[in-house]
Write a protein that holds these residues in place. Structure first.
Motif, PDB file in Angstrom:
ATOM      1  N   LEU A 184     -13.375  12.958   0.276  1.00 38.52           N
ATOM      2  CA  LEU A 184     -12.829  12.563   1.563  1.00 38.52           C
ATOM      3  C   LEU A 184     -12.089  11.227   1.452  1.00 38.52           C
ATOM      4  CD1 LEU A 184     -15.885  13.400   3.862  1.00 38.52           C
ATOM      5  CD2 LEU A 184     -13.661  14.548   3.893  1.00 38.52           C
ATOM      6  N   PRO A 185     -11.130  10.970   2.321  1.00 35.17           N
ATOM      7  CA  PRO A 185     -10.500   9.652   2.365  1.00 35.17           C
ATOM      8  C   PRO A 185     -11.530   8.586   2.722  1.00 35.17           C
ATOM      9  CG  PRO A 185      -9.238  11.251   3.636  1.00 35.17           C
ATOM     10  CD  PRO A 185     -10.538  11.897   3.305  1.00 35.17           C
ATOM     11  N   TYR A 186     -11.309   7.383   2.205  1.00 38.14           N
ATOM     12  CA  TYR A 186     -12.297   6.305   2.343  1.00 38.14           C
ATOM     13  C   TYR A 186     -11.626   5.084   2.948  1.00 38.14           C
ATOM     14  CZ  TYR A 186     -15.896   2.937   0.752  1.00 38.14           C
ATOM     15  OH  TYR A 186     -16.872   1.975   0.683  1.00 38.14           O
ATOM     16  N   VAL A 187     -12.280   4.487   3.940  1.00 38.19           N
ATOM     17  CA  VAL A 187     -11.751   3.316   4.632  1.00 38.19           C
ATOM     18  C   VAL A 187     -12.744   2.177   4.479  1.00 38.19           C
ATOM     19  CG1 VAL A 187     -10.804   2.441   6.795  1.00 38.19           C
ATOM     20  CG2 VAL A 187     -10.759   4.912   6.327  1.00 38.19           C
ATOM     21  N   PHE A 188     -12.303   1.071   3.884  1.00 38.33           N
ATOM     22  CA  PHE A 188     -13.224  -0.047   3.657  1.00 38.33           C
ATOM     23  C   PHE A 188     -12.952  -1.167   4.651  1.00 38.33           C
ATOM     24  CE2 PHE A 188     -15.403  -3.594   1.805  1.00 38.33           C
ATOM     25  CZ  PHE A 188     -16.511  -3.013   1.201  1.00 38.33           C
ATOM     26  N   ALA A 189     -14.045  -1.706   5.208  1.00 45.04           N
ATOM     27  CA  ALA A 189     -13.965  -2.772   6.214  1.00 45.04           C
ATOM     28  C   ALA A 189     -13.819  -4.136   5.558  1.00 45.04           C
ATOM     29  CB  ALA A 189     -15.197  -2.730   7.107  1.00 45.04           C
ATOM     30  N   SER A 190     -12.769  -4.297   4.767  1.00 42.91           N
ATOM     31  CA  SER A 190     -12.567  -5.560   4.053  1.00 42.91           C
ATOM     32  C   SER A 190     -12.184  -6.697   4.987  1.00 42.91           C
ATOM     33  CB  SER A 190     -11.485  -5.387   2.977  1.00 42.91           C
ATOM     34  OG  SER A 190     -10.442  -4.539   3.395  1.00 42.91           O
ATOM     35  N   HIS A 207     -14.658   8.024  -9.332  1.00 37.25           N
ATOM     36  CA  HIS A 207     -15.614   9.127  -9.235  1.00 37.25           C
ATOM     37  C   HIS A 207     -15.213  10.170  -8.196  1.00 37.25           C
ATOM     38  CE1 HIS A 207     -17.965   5.908 -11.168  1.00 37.25           C
ATOM     39  NE2 HIS A 207     -18.660   6.872 -11.719  1.00 37.25           N
ATOM     40  N   PHE A 208     -13.989  10.081  -7.713  1.00 35.29           N
ATOM     41  CA  PHE A 208     -13.526  11.019  -6.696  1.00 35.29           C
ATOM     42  C   PHE A 208     -13.525  12.448  -7.220  1.00 35.29           C
ATOM     43  CE2 PHE A 208     -10.303  13.422  -4.420  1.00 35.29           C
ATOM     44  CZ  PHE A 208     -10.553  13.092  -3.087  1.00 35.29           C
ATOM     45  N   GLN A 209     -14.076  13.350  -6.419  1.00 36.98           N
ATOM     46  CA  GLN A 209     -14.100  14.772  -6.759  1.00 36.98           C
ATOM     47  C   GLN A 209     -13.182  15.514  -5.792  1.00 36.98           C
ATOM     48  OE1 GLN A 209     -18.118  16.321  -7.130  1.00 36.98           O
ATOM     49  NE2 GLN A 209     -18.894  14.319  -7.766  1.00 36.98           N
ATOM     50  N   ALA A 210     -12.152  16.120  -6.329  1.00 41.75           N
ATOM     51  CA  ALA A 210     -11.190  16.835  -5.493  1.00 41.75           C
ATOM     52  C   ALA A 210     -11.892  17.905  -4.672  1.00 41.75           C
ATOM     53  CB  ALA A 210     -10.106  17.453  -6.363  1.00 41.75           C
ATOM     54  N   SER A 211     -11.398  18.078  -3.439  1.00 42.27           N
ATOM     55  CA  SER A 211     -12.002  19.051  -2.536  1.00 42.27           C
ATOM     56  C   SER A 211     -10.909  19.647  -1.663  1.00 42.27           C
ATOM     57  CB  SER A 211     -13.044  18.366  -1.647  1.00 42.27           C
ATOM     58  OG  SER A 211     -12.405  17.499  -0.708  1.00 42.27           O
ATOM     59  N   GLY A 212     -11.324  20.489  -0.738  1.00 49.79           N
ATOM     60  CA  GLY A 212     -10.371  21.046   0.214  1.00 49.79           C
ATOM     61  C   GLY A 212      -9.818  20.011   1.161  1.00 49.79           C
ATOM     62  N   HIS A 213     -10.434  18.830   1.161  1.00 49.28           N
ATOM     63  CA  HIS A 213      -9.983  17.754   2.041  1.00 49.28           C
ATOM     64  C   HIS A 213      -8.984  16.824   1.352  1.00 49.28           C
ATOM     65  CE1 HIS A 213     -13.207  19.007   4.686  1.00 49.28           C
ATOM     66  NE2 HIS A 213     -14.043  18.901   3.675  1.00 49.28           N
TER      67      HIS A 213
END
Length: 342
Positions: A184-190, A207-213
Motif C-alpha cells: 500500500l502507499p505510505y504517508v509519513f508524518a515527518s 521491503h515493499f511487496q507488490a500487490s493489487g494496490h
C-alpha cells in the motif's frame, strides 16, 4: 521526474484566536478552491478529538463539504483513525462519498487515537485495540470494498465494488511494516515526528511487496512549509505556527495567534530546542529558499509526493504561502524518475 512531483495539502481546520469552527471551515474550503487552481493534487483532513482549537474531529463530514465546494481536486482523510471506528461504518461513509464524488475520494488510515487516552477510551467505549487488531481491521475494511464480499452475511453499501485508494499513515515503524507487506502507499508524518522518518521510509522502500494496490512503493512525506515574498517575512509569519505548536510541548491546545517579533519572550530555551527538533522537516522562506530546500528533500529521501501543511494567522498570507509553494515545486529541476501511483 522531480519536475513532476505531485504536491498536496493536509489541513486540520485550525481555529484562529478569536474565531470559531465555522470560520475555520470556511477558510478550509476557500483554501481548497484556490489549491485546485494552483495544481495541488489532494486536500486531506486529519482526525483529532478533544482539542478545542482543532476543527477536524469529523473528517468524513468535512470531506463532503470540501468535495461539494470543489470540482477536480482529490479529497481525503489524512487520516481516519481506524481503531476509533467500525470498519463497516468507515466503508459505508467513504463509499457514500466516493459515490457522490467519483474518482475523487482518498482513504488515509492511521492507528493512533488522534487524542489523549481518556478521550480514546470514550471514543472506543472502553475497548483498546491490541497490536494485532489494526491489520485485521484493515483487512476487514478492504473486504467490505471488495466484489468478493458479495455472498458475505454483512455487506457495506454503497462501498461494495468501489475502488477507493487506501493509504497507510505513520510516524514510527509499525505502519511502515504493514504498508510494505500489504503493498500500500505510505504517508509519513515527518511534519511533527521526524525521529523514525529515515528508518521507516527506507524499510518501506526496501521491503515493499507488490500487490493489487500498487506495483512499486509510493511514499508521501508531510512537511511544514511557510513561504512569503522574503525570508524575513516568512520567519516572522512562522511565529504564529511556533506559538500554536508550543501546545504539543506543553500538552495544551492553543488557538492560532497573530505573529510576534520575538519568540524568546514566549518560549524557554528548552522549549525552543524541543520544537526545533520536532519541526526538523520545516521549510521557511521565500519561493527560491523553499524551492531549494524542498527539492533537496525530495531528491535525498526519494519522495514520490509532498504533502504540505501551513498554518498562518492571516488567511491571505496563508493563501499566498500555498501559492508560492506550488510555484516552487513546479519549478523543480529535472531529476531521477520517481514512482507514480497517484
Amino acid at each position: 521526474m522531480l519536475t513532476n512531483t505531485p504536491f498536496s495539502i493536509l489541513d486540520l481546520a485550525i481555529l484562529r484566536k478569536g474565531d470559531d469552527a465555522a470560520d475555520a471551515y470556511k477558510r478550509s474550503l476557500d483554501l481548497a478552491r484556490h489549491a485546485e487552481k494552483w495544481g495541488y493534487h489532494r486536500f486531506w483532513l486529519a482526525e483529532h478529538h478533544n482539542m478545542p482549537h482543532v476543527g477536524s474531529s469529523s473528517p468524513t463530514v468535512l470531506m463532503g463539504y470540501i468535495a461539494q465546494g470543489t470540482s477536480t481536486i482529490r479529497v481525503g482523510s489524512g487520516g481516519i483513525m481506524l481503531p476509533n471506528h467500525s470498519p463497516l461504518m468507515v466503508a459505508e461513509q467513504i463509499g457514500t462519498l466516493a459515490t457522490l464524488y467519483p474518482e475523487r475520494i482518498d482513504l488515509g488510515l492511521g492507528r493512533a487515537p488522534g487524542t489523549d487516552q481518556k478521550t480514546a477510551a470514550v471514543l472506543r467505549r472502553g475497548r483498546m485495540e491490541s497490536v494485532q487488531e489494526f491489520p485485521q481491521d484493515l483487512e476487514e475494511l478492504q473486504q467490505f470494498f471488495s466484489d468478493e464480499n458479495l455472498d458475505a452475511p454483512v455487506r457495506a453499501f454503497p462501498a461494495e465494488g468501489l475502488t477507493v485508494p487506501i493509504y497507510l499513515l505513520g510516524s514510527s515503524m509499525d505502519s511502515a511494516y504493514l504498508a510494505a507487506s500489504k503493498g500500500l502507499p505510505y504517508v509519513f508524518a515527518s511534519h511533527f515526528a521526524p525521529n523514525y522518518f529515515q528508518q521507516a521510509t527506507s524499510y518501506y522502500r526496501n521491503h515493499f511487496q507488490a500487490s493489487g494496490h500498487g506495483a512499486r512503493p509510493y511514499l508521501i512525506a508531510c512537511v511544514n512549509v511557510i513561504s512569503a515574498d522574503t525570508d524575513e517575512e516568512a520567519h516572522y509569519l512562522a511565529t504564529s505556527f511556533y506559538q500554536m505548536a508550543l501546545g504539543i510541548i506543553r500538552g495544551r491546545s492553543y488557538p492560532l495567534p497573530a505573529p510576534v517579533e520575538d519568540m524568546d519572550q514566549i518560549w524557554s530555551m528548552q522549549e525552543a530546542a524541543a520544537l526545533q527538533h520536532m519541526m526538523q522537516y520545516t521549510f521557511i522562506g521565500s519561493k527560491d529558499t523553499i524551492q531549494s530546500g524542498l527539492e533537496s528533500f525530495v531528491h535525498q529521501h526519494q519522495i514520490d509526493e509532498l504533502m504540505i501543511t501551513t498554518n498562518l494567522y492571516d488567511h491571505e498570507k496563508r493563501l499566498h504561502s500555498f501559492e508560492l509553494t506550488a510555484a516552487a515545486i513546479q519549478s523543480f529541476r529535472t531529476g531521477p524518475v520517481q514512482a507514480d501511483q497517484a
